[in-house]
Each structure stands twice: as C-alpha cells, then as structure tokens.
Write an enzyme that holds these catalytic residues in place. Structure first.
Site, mmCIF file in Angstrom:
data_model
loop_
_atom_site.group_PDB
_atom_site.id
_atom_site.type_symbol
_atom_site.label_atom_id
_atom_site.label_comp_id
_atom_site.label_asym_id
_atom_site.label_seq_id
_atom_site.Cartn_x
_atom_site.Cartn_y
_atom_site.Cartn_z
ATOM 1 N N ASN A 220 0.815 -1.220 0.000
ATOM 2 C CA ASN A 220 0.000 0.000 0.000
ATOM 3 C C ASN A 220 0.847 1.267 0.000
ATOM 4 O O ASN A 220 0.408 2.319 -0.469
ATOM 5 C CB ASN A 220 -0.930 0.004 1.216
ATOM 6 C CG ASN A 220 -2.233 -0.713 0.931
ATOM 7 O OD1 ASN A 220 -2.627 -0.881 -0.222
ATOM 8 N ND2 ASN A 220 -2.912 -1.158 1.982
ATOM 9 N N CYS A 490 -4.455 -9.538 4.449
ATOM 10 C CA CYS A 490 -4.034 -9.157 3.095
ATOM 11 C C CYS A 490 -2.660 -8.505 3.073
ATOM 12 O O CYS A 490 -2.183 -8.097 2.015
ATOM 13 C CB CYS A 490 -5.062 -8.218 2.470
ATOM 14 S SG CYS A 490 -6.645 -9.018 2.098
ATOM 15 N N MET A 491 -2.009 -8.384 4.236
ATOM 16 C CA MET A 491 -0.617 -7.922 4.343
ATOM 17 C C MET A 491 -0.396 -6.540 3.737
ATOM 18 O O MET A 491 0.674 -6.259 3.194
ATOM 19 C CB MET A 491 0.356 -8.916 3.683
ATOM 20 C CG MET A 491 0.057 -10.369 3.924
ATOM 21 S SD MET A 491 -0.118 -10.775 5.671
ATOM 22 C CE MET A 491 -0.926 -12.359 5.554
ATOM 23 N N CYS A 492 -1.404 -5.669 3.792
ATOM 24 C CA CYS A 492 -1.297 -4.325 3.195
ATOM 25 C C CYS A 492 -0.966 -4.399 1.706
ATOM 26 O O CYS A 492 -0.307 -3.505 1.162
ATOM 27 C CB CYS A 492 -0.249 -3.484 3.920
ATOM 28 S SG CYS A 492 -0.631 -3.175 5.651
ATOM 29 N N ASN A 493 -1.403 -5.477 1.070
ATOM 30 C CA ASN A 493 -1.152 -5.668 -0.363
ATOM 31 C C ASN A 493 -2.455 -6.141 -1.012
ATOM 32 O O ASN A 493 -2.610 -7.324 -1.337
ATOM 33 C CB ASN A 493 -0.044 -6.693 -0.574
ATOM 34 C CG ASN A 493 0.416 -6.781 -2.014
ATOM 35 O OD1 ASN A 493 -0.335 -6.490 -2.940
ATOM 36 N ND2 ASN A 493 1.643 -7.203 -2.226
#
Length: 578
Positions: A220, A490-493
C-alpha cells in the site's frame, strides 16, 4: 517480540576526531565476517564444528576483522537438546533429501547463541516478513555503547553532538557499502520504508502529462503514491498481476512503453517497482528497471521485502531511489528506514514544505528559504533518530556475515514446508488440508551464495473436509495457542491478495466508503491468507512444528477441539466445525 559498539574515547581537545571502539561483546556479531570465506569455499563437513563457545580476539581497537576460534568438536547442525524422537527422525530424513542444508551450519550456531530465547519461551516464530527478530548480542552491544557515552542532537557542535553526527555518518556509509552503491548515491534516514516512499511521492514533480506506473502486486505504501500523482493530474497505470503474483515481463514492458514520458523535463514520469511481494512470494525481474530508465522514467524500488534475505547491488541495478526498513532486515531498531537515492534525483524533487534540520536560512515573515547544504539534510525532517543509528552500522555488519547462507538454507526449508503441507489430507474425505496460493520456487539451490528466484514465504488458506475455506481468524487463534507466531490477512497488499485469491472481479465492485466488512460480505468469507515467512533465525525444527500444527486440521477430532476452543474464546459458544 515480533513485527557495533564499543566505548568511545573522547578527545582531549574538541578539534580531534572521534573514534568508536569495538567492545569485546561485539565479537559474536562479527563471527561470520571472519569465517565466511572458509565456510563457503569448501563443502568439507569436517569444518562443521559447534561454535557456541567462541574465543574471539580483537584485531584492533577500531572496526577491524575479528578472528574466531572454533573450539568444540560437536556437530553444529545437530537438533536442539530435548528435541523429540519424531522430530529427530524427520530431521534425518530432511538432511538426506537436502544435504546442501548442512552447508548452512553456522546459522544453527547463531540460533543457539543470539536467538536462544526462542527455545526458552517455546515460541515458533514464522513472521519474518512482518519483522525480523533482533540478535541478542546486537542489543547488548548497543546498550553498552549508550551506557558508556553521551550523545546529543546532531544539530549542534558540542562534543556529544559530534559523536552523534559521526555515528550517523558511519551508518550512512554502512548502508551505501551494504548495497554496493556507487559514489553518486546518498542515504536519507526516515521513520521506515513507508516514509521513504512517501518522500518520493510528495516531492516528485508530477504534471498533467506525467505517468506513474506500478504493479498491482505492491504494498500500500507504493500504491499510496498514486494520490500525489492523481492530485497533480498525472496518469496512474497498473501492470496486472499474474494468478501467482508479480507480473509478466512482456506485459510490464508493454505498459511502460505505451505510457513512456514524451518529454522527461516537461512531464517527468515514475516507475515504482516492488522487488519482492510480501504476499505472493514473487520476485519481479530487476531488468524492468533498466528498461524503464531507457524509456526516460525515473525509477523507484521498494526493497523492504527483498533486502532481509537477498543480496542486492546498486552498482549492478542502478535505480534512482530505493526504500528499505532496518527492523525487517535484522530486527532492531524499529522506527528507522532509509531512502538510498541518487543525488541527481534528489535535485529533481520539490519538497512541499520545510522543517527544522532541512534549512539553512528562513525569512520570517517572508518567503525566502535557503535549504541545507547537504542533499540528505534537505529531506531529513527534524531530528533523526540519532540514538539508534549506531545499531544500524553494527546490524548491517551482522547481516552481511550471514546473508550469503540464507537463500540456500531458506529455500531448503521452503521446499520441505511446501511439500509437507501439500501432502496433508483430511482423514474423512481425503481432500487437501491447505491450498498454497503464493509463487513456488522453480529451482533448487545447491551452494552457499546462490540467489533464490522467489522469497522465503508461503501464503495459503486452510480448507475444510468439503473444500470450503476455514476462517483465517480461526487459524491464527489456533496457532497462537500452539505458540506459533504467523500472520493472516491481506498484508497491506490488496492487489496481490486479490490476484492470488482470484477476487479481482470482486475488487471492481467496491464503492466509495466501503469497509473491510462490506468487502468480506461481497466475497462471502474472510479476506486474506495465512502467511508463513522464514528468516535468519529459523531452523528445521520451526518448519517441522508448523507442519505438525497444520496436520491437526487433517484430523476431525483435533480440528473440532480447536474449533470449540476458538468459539469459546469469542464468547459465542461451542459450535460444529466447518
């Protein structure tokens, strides 16, 4: 906790230079520096000695090489004391299948010395993509240094300030050396990799004719730069992800070609490349940097996920700017990242404000501002984290010693983990227990120094006997009960997650103001994956424990027990496992 120094001799007179001296406690950090060549040049396993009890001799008072003495005759890659017979049997079979793993014995020594707390606490830590674990010796050395010295704000000329400034300069030089940066590069210290990326985004001279090109499988912090681009009228162009993350090279080159800057001086364009995905395990080809630069793009590399386990040379892969985060590389300190950047690129950036430390003269009232003389000073807002910068110098030296061994070790463990998880079947239906979604390594490494074609992590979902996805929150809770530190979500992705989960069409249904709960209602389940990421301190026993944990979900009785505990912990009451 998840996600070098020595005493300083003050000069008799202020004009004398400061010199940081290494203390004896730093010897452990330097173990690998003096032994890499001998370890990598031979496959003779007679060299594989226990090195927990080291006798280390200082070569000089400053930062010289140290000479370790290998004193004990026991085998360094033997399992930890107290290991179960099942684990020992599995380890023997693993070594038979992956004999090259023995070449990484020095990391087993490191595990017993600098990460002994993992055995003491019983925690299995497999969230290195979220944050590396700090080596205990680095903390001791840094604490001793702080206890013996007086450090002041770098914006002064006192003796304490001069010491802080020297430590900052040493840290800058260490970063440049670690990444093999040519002389045209400098280092800007930031709060983290995100802040480094933001510096570029807010200062890049986007115009109405500019383009910002990036991959959907990006963090992100890379996506966030599009806000600056859009605000200034630039186009934002995405390179679509493959089903396993990353992007196709030909597709990327096509997007770059179609949106290339027509006049770089009038409409500068930026290509933001994620070197390694933090969710799909993909490594994007660095050749796209050179291609983008040949078309006139400025280039920005997000190396936060790449740097902890892969060697990278700015001499070989010239990029205008690169963002890294040090706690992801060696665990300490948190709150410090860096933008490694060409001075010529900094000259093109236009900062939207100024702050303490970035200026020489400010007219008040008025509009005149003279920026600081050094390029990096113009971008380091306020006071840098001068108390922790000495740890960066030592942390990079520490990581340099062991980095050559990591790809071979971690790919061996990754292959074992993937094969073991893929073979798990439910006892009632014979259906798979997990579905691996991330990119799999395509080749097996054989020698120390080889580089892997993927990262060292697995993103997956757990499945019920009928093939439905088990809630990630259920898996995460159950893992914590087994003292396993992993990560879900979502792992900032979001782009990478959508690609590997196959929900790109659902992503197109989002609307302004949508919440995560709304999105989950659209897709009909919890979003995200279970991520298991390996790093410097991991050994076979960690991976074996993860496989044993996953096997609990293959058995109906043990799965129901875990489910009941999870439901009870949420206060809903006991229910039937999916």
């Amino acid at each position: 906790m998840g996600n070098s120094h020595s005493t300083t001799q003050y000069p008799a007179k202020p004009q004398h230079s400061f010199r940081r001296q290494r203390s004896a406690v730093f010897s452990r950090i330097s173990l690998g520096c003096a032994s890499i060549n001998s370890s990598t040049s031979s496959q003779d396993h007679s060299q594989e000695k226990e090195t927990s009890n080291l006798v280390v001799h200082e070569k000089s008072a400053n930062r010289g090489q140290l000479t370790p003495s290998l004193a004990s005759p026991s085998v360094a890659y033997s399992p930890s004391e107290g290991i179960s017979s099942d684990a020992a049997t599995a380890y023997a079979a693993f070594l038979h299948e992956y004999p090259e793993y023995r070449s990484t014995w020095i990391l087993d020594t490191l595990r017993r010395t600098d990460y002994a707390r993992l055995e003491r606490t019983g925690e299995t830590y497999v969230d290195f993509m979220g944050g590396a674990l700090y080596p205990e010796s680095l903390i001791r050395v840094h604490t001793e240094f702080l206890a013996r010295n007086v450090m002041g704000n770098t914006h002064s000329v006192s003796n304490s300030s001069k010491l802080s400034l020297q430590c900052a300069d040493e840290a800058r030089a260490a970063v440049l050396s670690f990444f093999k940066a040519p002389p045209e590069y400098t280092v800007i210290f930031t709060a983290n990799a995100t802040a480094a990326l933001k510096l570029v985004g807010e200062s890049f001279p986007f115009t109405g004719g500019s383009s910002y090109v990036l991959g959907t499988d990006s963090h992100n912090s890379v996506h966030g730069i599009r806000e600056y681009a859009i605000y200034r009228g630039a186009r934002v162009c995405y390179i679509q992800s493959t089903p396993n993350g990353g992007f196709d090279t030909s597709a990327a080159k096509n997007i770059l070609l179609r949106n290339r800057p027509r006049a770089r001086e009038l409409a500068p364009s930026l290509f933001g490349l994620t070197a390694q995905s933090n969710i799909s395990n993909s490594k994007n080809p660095l050749s796209t940097i050179e291609y983008a630069a040949s078309l006139g793009y400025c280039t920005l590399l997000d190396a936060a996920a790449l740097a902890p386990t892969s060697s990278f040379s700015l001499k070989e892969h010239s990029v205008d700017a690169m963002a890294v985060s040090f706690y992801k590389m060696f665990g300490f300190p948190t709150g410090v990242g860096a933008l490694v950047v060409k001075k010529s690129f900094l000259a093109q950036l236009k900062r939207p404000w100024f702050a303490g430390g970035t200026v020489d003269v400010v007219q008040v009232p008025g509009t005149i501002v003279t920026r600081a003389h050094e390029p990096h000073e113009q971008f380091e807002d306020g006071t840098i984290n001068y108390l922790t910068l000495p740890a960066i110098t030592d942390g990079l030296q520490f990581l340099s010693a062991y980095l050559p061994f990591l790809p071979l070790r971690l790919t061996s463990l990754l292959h074992y983990l993937i094969n073991s998880l893929s073979s798990l079947r439910h006892d009632t239906t014979g259906q798979p227990v997990v579905r691996i979604l991330s990119r799999l390594p395509t080749r097996r490494l054989r020698s120390v120094g080889d580089q892997a074609d993927t990262g060292s992590m697995v993103s997956l979902i757990f499945l019920s006997p009928t093939g439905d996805m088990l809630p990630n929150s259920f898996i995460e809770y159950s893992a914590s009960q087994q003292h396993i530190s992993l990560r879900t979500g979502c792992m900032c992705n979001p782009g990478g997650a959508a690609a590997i989960l196959g929900i790109q069409e659902d992503m197109q249904k989002l609307y302004p103001g949508v919440t995560l709960k709304d999105f989950e209602n659209i897709v009909g389940r919890e979003l995200g994956v279970v991520r298991i990421s390996l790093g410097l301190a991991n050994n076979f026993q960690d991976v074996w424990k993860v496989v044993r944990f996953a096997a609990l979900f293959a058995n109906g009785k043990s799965r129901q027990t875990l489910w009941d505990r999870w439901i009870e912990s949420s206060g809903v009451g006991v229910g039937q496992a999916i």
